[in-house]
Structures are given as C-alpha cells and as structure tokens.
Design an enzyme around this catalytic site. Sequence first.
Site, PDB file in Angstrom:
ATOM      1  N   CYS A  92       0.827  -1.203   0.000  1.00  0.00           N
ATOM      2  CA  CYS A  92       0.000   0.000   0.000  1.00  0.00           C
ATOM      3  C   CYS A  92       0.868   1.263   0.000  1.00  0.00           C
ATOM      4  CB  CYS A  92      -1.011  -0.019   1.141  1.00  0.00           C
ATOM      5  SG  CYS A  92      -2.336   1.207   0.920  1.00  0.00           S
TER       6      CYS A  92
ATOM      7  N   HIS B  82      -3.617  -4.760  -0.460  1.00  0.00           N
ATOM      8  CA  HIS B  82      -3.251  -5.258   0.864  1.00  0.00           C
ATOM      9  C   HIS B  82      -3.190  -6.787   0.856  1.00  0.00           C
ATOM     10  CE1 HIS B  82      -3.381  -1.596   3.330  1.00  0.00           C
ATOM     11  NE2 HIS B  82      -4.278  -1.170   2.457  1.00  0.00           N
TER      12      HIS B  82
ATOM     13  N   GLU C  87      -2.357  -8.691   3.305  1.00  0.00           N
ATOM     14  CA  GLU C  87      -2.848  -9.217   4.577  1.00  0.00           C
ATOM     15  C   GLU C  87      -4.371  -9.192   4.679  1.00  0.00           C
ATOM     16  OE1 GLU C  87      -2.774  -4.830   5.167  1.00  0.00           O
ATOM     17  OE2 GLU C  87      -1.569  -6.301   4.076  1.00  0.00           O
TER      18      GLU C  87
END
EC number: 4.3.2.10
Length: 210
Positions: free
Chosen positions: A79, A189, A191
Amino acid sequence: MIAIVDYGAGNLTSVARAVSFLSYDCVITDDPAQITGAERVIFPGVGAAGSAMETMRERGLDDALKQVFKAGIPMLGICVGCQIIMDSSQENDAACLGMIPGSAKAFSDTMPSEHGDGFLKVPHMGWNGLDVVRSHPLFEGVKKTDEFYFVHSYYPVPRSGDDVFGTTDYGIKFASAVGKHNLFATQFHLEKSGKPGLLILENFCRWAPC
C-alpha cells in the site's frame, strides 16, 4: 527473522499476524540496526506519504531501507509502502525513497472512466483483479480470477515499464504491483486479500532474489 518496519503507519499488527499464520518469525520494529540485520524486510502502511516519510527520516528508517535495498535483502512494500519507494508522491508533494524511478499520482473524482461509465470514485476501495504483465516468483500460483483488496487514493507510476509486474483496471489501468531487483511492492493489501494475498506473502517469505 522478518522485520516489519514501524514508521507510524497503520496495519502493522495485521501484517504480523499474517506472517505468523504462515509460520515465519517476524518482529515489528523501528530500530534501524534490527532492520538492516534482518533476513527480510516488509514495509506496509496505511496513511499519508508525507507523514510517513517525515517519521522515517526522524527515526533513520529511510537510510536503513536504502541500505537493505543496496545489500540485496528481500524487501516487500504494501500500500503506502508501494508508493514511497518512488522518487516522489503527489500526496503532500513528498520526496520519497527513490528506489524505483517514478512517482505516486492521485486518482481524481474528475477523472473519467475509460469505460465511458462516468467518473472515478475516490478512494479506490474494495476487491479488484490483477493482470500479471510480467512474471515474477511472487506471482507463482496466482490465478487470473484471483482478486485482491484495495484502499487507496494514490498509485505508483514507474518511469520504466520494466518495473511494472501487475496492473489493475479501475476505469483507468494503473500499476498495482511493481518491483526492481530485490524489491517487490503491491498497492493492494496482501494481509486483507484472503488466500491469494497469503500466497504472495508466502512466496515472498521463500523468495531468493538473484
């Protein structure tokens, strides 16, 4: 040990949980010595490029990351970490790390969609696809149908197309995965992107750049 760089941006704990879920050791740190001594480095982030760079300079993290890059240690940006590796960002007119020549530019709600269906909504938020334009070890196992989670108003624009590995269509096509040598970064992202995100993250944890 994988060092997750703490430069005042959010989402560090989520990244650490994802790395730990994959059974790799990691530490969240703002210690330059610990970062330069790590086997791998991840610098995620949620926030503004200007404040991120200011904090990094105050803590000596900018020089630490540049040393990691020069040493060939595997690095992963996520990001905001995908934007501050450029020379500069339109956000706050920030001077950035300069690892990949280019700049981070802003989406605009006055920017017309190339599909002729109105104007872009800012920020770009939610699930979207990834078009792999150049192969990379971190993309091993990624499917054309996989989608990833985005939350951003700025995006990287490398000067050279050789540094672009993946693009995403959001009314305009933009670089969503970039890299150079031992550095790779995703605008989405990892995650927060379920199994496809964890796959790329695990590929990074195993990656041995030439």
